[in-house]
Design a protein around this motif. Structure first.
Motif, mmCIF file in Angstrom:
data_model
loop_
_atom_site.group_PDB
_atom_site.id
_atom_site.type_symbol
_atom_site.label_atom_id
_atom_site.label_comp_id
_atom_site.label_asym_id
_atom_site.label_seq_id
_atom_site.Cartn_x
_atom_site.Cartn_y
_atom_site.Cartn_z
ATOM 1 N N ARG A 144 -8.718 14.771 -18.653
ATOM 2 C CA ARG A 144 -9.918 15.388 -19.264
ATOM 3 C C ARG A 144 -11.068 14.400 -19.284
ATOM 4 N NH1 ARG A 144 -6.069 17.908 -22.789
ATOM 5 N NH2 ARG A 144 -6.274 16.204 -24.293
ATOM 6 N N GLU A 145 -10.772 13.137 -19.597
ATOM 7 C CA GLU A 145 -11.819 12.120 -19.645
ATOM 8 C C GLU A 145 -12.389 11.840 -18.256
ATOM 9 O OE1 GLU A 145 -9.782 8.864 -21.398
ATOM 10 O OE2 GLU A 145 -9.801 9.693 -23.440
ATOM 11 N N SER A 147 -12.371 13.787 -15.643
ATOM 12 C CA SER A 147 -12.995 14.958 -15.015
ATOM 13 C C SER A 147 -14.483 15.061 -15.322
ATOM 14 C CB SER A 147 -12.284 16.241 -15.450
ATOM 15 O OG SER A 147 -12.399 16.428 -16.849
ATOM 16 N N CYS A 148 -14.949 14.250 -16.261
ATOM 17 C CA CYS A 148 -16.390 14.232 -16.565
ATOM 18 C C CYS A 148 -17.169 13.403 -15.545
ATOM 19 C CB CYS A 148 -16.629 13.654 -17.967
ATOM 20 S SG CYS A 148 -15.891 14.613 -19.304
ATOM 21 N N LEU A 149 -16.456 12.622 -14.745
ATOM 22 C CA LEU A 149 -17.108 11.754 -13.769
ATOM 23 C C LEU A 149 -17.341 12.485 -12.454
ATOM 24 C CD1 LEU A 149 -15.032 8.474 -14.321
ATOM 25 C CD2 LEU A 149 -17.258 9.065 -15.315
ATOM 26 N N SER A 150 -18.340 12.035 -11.724
ATOM 27 C CA SER A 150 -18.635 12.612 -10.418
ATOM 28 C C SER A 150 -17.641 12.107 -9.377
ATOM 29 C CB SER A 150 -20.054 12.224 -9.977
ATOM 30 O OG SER A 150 -20.112 10.823 -9.706
#
Length: 327
Positions: A144-145, A147-150
């Motif tokens: 989840r953490e 998946s916020c990155l490009s």
């Protein structure tokens, strides 16, 4: 040659667990060759295509037709739904089990596909990639953490912690980058190191056949295939998949042919642009496939435009099998 192999060599080939693999770039003719080989060898086909495992993705993955699949047993086609996760490691484990079943039936596994990681996991070995219960919970939180990155940010981070794995993902596949970083955070060791440490060798040998041609000829084959896919209903296939409720963000749909068609359906590009992009991206994919397979010095390459292709491959198989069995 057919009679000689059938009468004298098949039993020993099965007993010694020797499989045959057909590899090469997309559109080169691997399926056609596999069906020809099935006419003179008792084989079952093990698909090694990371997209043909998905149900409903038929036209865009150039799956063998139902008629072709009915003429000889095929494995690892339509085994997952588009939103299911399926890794090369899991494929290596599952396909190894199926291959042993094929041998027990007295037949030769014929591995056919262009997915380099699948071929490597199966024919060179795979690693146990499972998590414990605690690790699984930790993995969900980390995913989840991350998946916020490009995509670019994920790739840059992977280059720092595991450059060896980053090197085999030049297409920067988002799901694979995410998986490799997640694994590193959970296990505390790069997935490349873990693969070497917990590597399980296959219990069979492989004879490799590679199909190749001049670059322009490969590109011409790709152009014809893409035109055929588009004219045979690729747009309708993609629309049906989306209408079933599957997200366009799925890894299975974030692949050549599907992502461009989705952009077309959503009005971001026109038909000419969509078809052009599919051809361009397929050419790039074929180039990466060739680069990957050229690293394997066990592959015997055959130019598909040379005369007597099937006859040359028959001669090679006869000689190769006789050499193996004489040792």
């Amino acid at each position: 040659m057919a009679g000689e192999i059938m009468d004298n060599l098949i039993g020993e080939l099965v007993d010694r667990k020797i499989a045959i693999a057909i590899v090469g770039p997309t559109a080169i003719g691997k399926t056609t060759l596999s069906l020809s080989i099935a006419n003179f060898l008792p084989v079952e086909i093990i698909s090694a295509d990371s997209r043909q495992v998905y149900k409903y993705l038929d036209i865009g993955t150039a799956k063998p037709t139902l008629e072709e699949r009915s003429s000889v047993p095929h494995h690892f086609i339509d085994i997952c739904y588009p939103d299911e996760y399926y890794s090369a490691g899991q494929y290596g484990k599952d396909a190894n089990n199926v291959i042993n079943e094929v041998f027990r039936r007295g037949k030769i596994p014929l591995i056919v596909g262009g997915s380099g990681l699948y071929i490597k996991a199966l024919c060179e070995g795979f690693f146990e990639e499972g998590y414990t219960s605690n690790e699984r919970n930790k993995a969900l939180k980390i995913r989840r953490e991350l998946s916020c990155l490009s995509r670019e940010a994920l790739y840059a981070r992977l280059l720092e912690v595991d450059p060896e794995t980053a090197e085999i993902y030049p297409d920067k596949n988002y799901v694979r980058l995410l998986r490799a970083l997640e694994f590193y955070e959970v296990k505390g060791v790069p997935i490349s190191v873990f693969r070497r440490t917990f590597h399980r060798k296959p219990d069979f040998a492989t004879i490799y056949i590679g199909l190749i041609a001049e670059r322009k000829q490969i590109y011409d084959l790709i152009e014809k295939r893409v035109d055929k896919m588009w004219n045979n209903g690729l747009v309708g296939e993609v629309k049906n998949i989306l209408d079933m409720g599957y997200s366009k963000e799925l890894n299975s749909l974030n692949t050549v042919g599907y992502k461009e068609t989705i952009d077309y359906l959503q009005g971001r590009i026109d038909e000419v642009t969509a078809v052009g992009l599919i051809k361009q991206n397929t050419r790039r994919y074929a180039k990466r496939q060739i680069t990957w397979f050229k690293k394997n010095n066990q592959i015997r390459w055959f130019d598909v435009f040379k005369n007597n292709l099937l006859g040359n491959i028959k001669d090679f198989l006869r000689q190769k099998i006789e050499t193996i069995l004489s040792n």
